[in-house]
Design a protein around this motif. Structure first.
Motif, PDB file in Angstrom:
ATOM      1  N   SER A 131      11.483 -87.946   8.566  1.00  0.00           N
ATOM      2  CA  SER A 131      12.597 -87.107   9.006  1.00  0.00           C
ATOM      3  C   SER A 131      12.609 -85.814   8.199  1.00  0.00           C
ATOM      4  CB  SER A 131      13.926 -87.842   8.853  1.00  0.00           C
ATOM      5  OG  SER A 131      14.177 -88.142   7.511  1.00  0.00           O
ATOM      6  N   VAL A 132      12.986 -84.750   8.874  1.00  0.00           N
ATOM      7  CA  VAL A 132      13.117 -83.450   8.227  1.00  0.00           C
ATOM      8  C   VAL A 132      14.554 -83.364   7.724  1.00  0.00           C
ATOM      9  CG1 VAL A 132      12.965 -80.962   8.540  1.00  0.00           C
ATOM     10  CG2 VAL A 132      11.404 -82.454   9.775  1.00  0.00           C
ATOM     11  N   THR A 133      14.721 -83.309   6.404  1.00  0.00           N
ATOM     12  CA  THR A 133      16.066 -83.307   5.844  1.00  0.00           C
ATOM     13  C   THR A 133      16.630 -81.905   5.670  1.00  0.00           C
ATOM     14  OG1 THR A 133      15.171 -83.419   3.603  1.00  0.00           O
ATOM     15  CG2 THR A 133      15.759 -85.497   4.663  1.00  0.00           C
ATOM     16  N   VAL A 153      10.108 -76.787   3.822  1.00  0.00           N
ATOM     17  CA  VAL A 153      10.491 -77.902   4.682  1.00  0.00           C
ATOM     18  C   VAL A 153      10.549 -79.159   3.819  1.00  0.00           C
ATOM     19  CG1 VAL A 153       9.886 -79.233   6.735  1.00  0.00           C
ATOM     20  CG2 VAL A 153       9.322 -76.801   6.623  1.00  0.00           C
ATOM     21  N   MET A 154      11.729 -79.750   3.726  1.00  0.00           N
ATOM     22  CA  MET A 154      11.909 -80.965   2.947  1.00  0.00           C
ATOM     23  C   MET A 154      11.789 -82.164   3.892  1.00  0.00           C
ATOM     24  SD  MET A 154      12.225 -79.671   0.008  1.00  0.00           S
ATOM     25  CE  MET A 154      12.707 -81.017  -1.032  1.00  0.00           C
ATOM     26  N   GLU A 211      -0.036 -90.668   1.997  1.00  0.00           N
ATOM     27  CA  GLU A 211      -0.903 -90.366   3.149  1.00  0.00           C
ATOM     28  C   GLU A 211      -0.173 -89.518   4.194  1.00  0.00           C
ATOM     29  OE1 GLU A 211      -2.498 -93.894   4.832  1.00  0.00           O
ATOM     30  OE2 GLU A 211      -3.847 -94.280   3.152  1.00  0.00           O
ATOM     31  N   THR A 212       1.077 -89.867   4.462  1.00  0.00           N
ATOM     32  CA  THR A 212       1.843 -89.121   5.455  1.00  0.00           C
ATOM     33  C   THR A 212       2.085 -87.695   4.999  1.00  0.00           C
ATOM     34  OG1 THR A 212       2.921 -91.151   6.205  1.00  0.00           O
ATOM     35  CG2 THR A 212       3.978 -89.096   6.796  1.00  0.00           C
ATOM     36  N   LEU A 213       2.436 -87.510   3.736  1.00  0.00           N
ATOM     37  CA  LEU A 213       2.667 -86.163   3.212  1.00  0.00           C
ATOM     38  C   LEU A 213       1.389 -85.340   3.273  1.00  0.00           C
ATOM     39  CD1 LEU A 213       4.754 -84.290   1.920  1.00  0.00           C
ATOM     40  CD2 LEU A 213       3.984 -85.110  -0.298  1.00  0.00           C
ATOM     41  N   GLU A 214       0.268 -85.934   2.933  1.00  0.00           N
ATOM     42  CA  GLU A 214      -1.015 -85.222   2.998  1.00  0.00           C
ATOM     43  C   GLU A 214      -1.352 -84.842   4.440  1.00  0.00           C
ATOM     44  OE1 GLU A 214      -4.152 -83.270   1.484  1.00  0.00           O
ATOM     45  OE2 GLU A 214      -2.628 -84.309   0.298  1.00  0.00           O
ATOM     46  N   ALA A 215      -1.111 -85.751   5.376  1.00  0.00           N
ATOM     47  CA  ALA A 215      -1.376 -85.452   6.789  1.00  0.00           C
ATOM     48  C   ALA A 215      -0.485 -84.320   7.282  1.00  0.00           C
ATOM     49  CB  ALA A 215      -1.159 -86.703   7.637  1.00  0.00           C
ATOM     50  N   LEU A 216       0.782 -84.315   6.873  1.00  0.00           N
ATOM     51  CA  LEU A 216       1.691 -83.254   7.305  1.00  0.00           C
ATOM     52  C   LEU A 216       1.308 -81.909   6.690  1.00  0.00           C
ATOM     53  CD1 LEU A 216       5.118 -85.112   7.223  1.00  0.00           C
ATOM     54  CD2 LEU A 216       3.832 -84.373   9.233  1.00  0.00           C
ATOM     55  N   LYS A 217       0.874 -81.930   5.439  1.00  0.00           N
ATOM     56  CA  LYS A 217       0.425 -80.678   4.816  1.00  0.00           C
ATOM     57  C   LYS A 217      -0.820 -80.150   5.513  1.00  0.00           C
ATOM     58  CE  LYS A 217       2.379 -81.127   0.215  1.00  0.00           C
ATOM     59  NZ  LYS A 217       2.115 -81.208  -1.235  1.00  0.00           N
ATOM     60  N   LEU A 264       4.815 -72.517   6.469  1.00  0.00           N
ATOM     61  CA  LEU A 264       5.564 -73.716   6.113  1.00  0.00           C
ATOM     62  C   LEU A 264       5.052 -74.311   4.807  1.00  0.00           C
ATOM     63  CD1 LEU A 264       5.678 -75.368   9.637  1.00  0.00           C
ATOM     64  CD2 LEU A 264       7.363 -73.861   8.586  1.00  0.00           C
ATOM     65  N   ILE A 265       5.977 -74.555   3.899  1.00  0.00           N
ATOM     66  CA  ILE A 265       5.682 -75.211   2.631  1.00  0.00           C
ATOM     67  C   ILE A 265       6.349 -76.578   2.715  1.00  0.00           C
ATOM     68  CG2 ILE A 265       5.945 -75.138   0.139  1.00  0.00           C
ATOM     69  CD1 ILE A 265       6.283 -72.037   0.527  1.00  0.00           C
ATOM     70  N   ILE A 266       5.545 -77.626   2.864  1.00  0.00           N
ATOM     71  CA  ILE A 266       6.072 -78.972   3.083  1.00  0.00           C
ATOM     72  C   ILE A 266       6.146 -79.695   1.754  1.00  0.00           C
ATOM     73  CG2 ILE A 266       5.657 -81.168   4.227  1.00  0.00           C
ATOM     74  CD1 ILE A 266       4.320 -79.582   6.480  1.00  0.00           C
TER      75      ILE A 266
END
Length: 120
Positions: A35-37, A50-51, A63-69, A91-93
């Motif tokens: 979820s995007v907070t 983007v938090m 893994e999810t954070l790396e995939a989103l980046k 975007l800075i995730i």
């Protein structure tokens, strides 16, 4: 007046990024509970922080954070198509752990209440 516009842009970016992550990213490393907070764009709309909150174990989060980046360029392009702005922000995730922190604080409060009830 400018703060009102910035707030609207941040909320619109948040809604669209969340929609893109949920429906358009086909990377198998992205788990279902993302979820995007919060989204905070700079005043010149060149960058947006983007938090992201990810529910799961530490390995899934990483893994999810790396995939989103890795897919931030795709997300930026899709945002550019969906929202008409002069500049589409880069975007800075980042990972947002405030929800987990809140759940931890809540569990500590529950333990204190239970120990207080047991001592009566």
């Amino acid at each position: 007046m400018a703060n009102y516009r910035a707030g609207r842009i941040n909320e619109e970016l948040k809604k669209e990024i969340s929609n893109i992550i949920r429906n358009d990213i086909k990377d198998p490393r992205v788990s279902g509970m993302v979820s995007v907070t919060d989204v905070t764009a700079t005043k010149d709309l060149r960058y947006a922080k983007v938090m992201i909150s990810i529910f799961g174990n530490e390995n899934e989060k990483k893994e999810t954070l790396e995939a989103l980046k890795n897919s931030s360029g795709f997300i930026r392009r899709e945002v550019g198509h969906r929202i008409k702005l002069r500049y589409t922000p880069e975007l800075i995730i980042e990972l947002d752990s405030s929800i987990e922190h809140g759940m931890h604080i809540n569990s500590l409060i529950q333990k204190i209440k239970e120990s207080d009830d047991a001592s009566k």
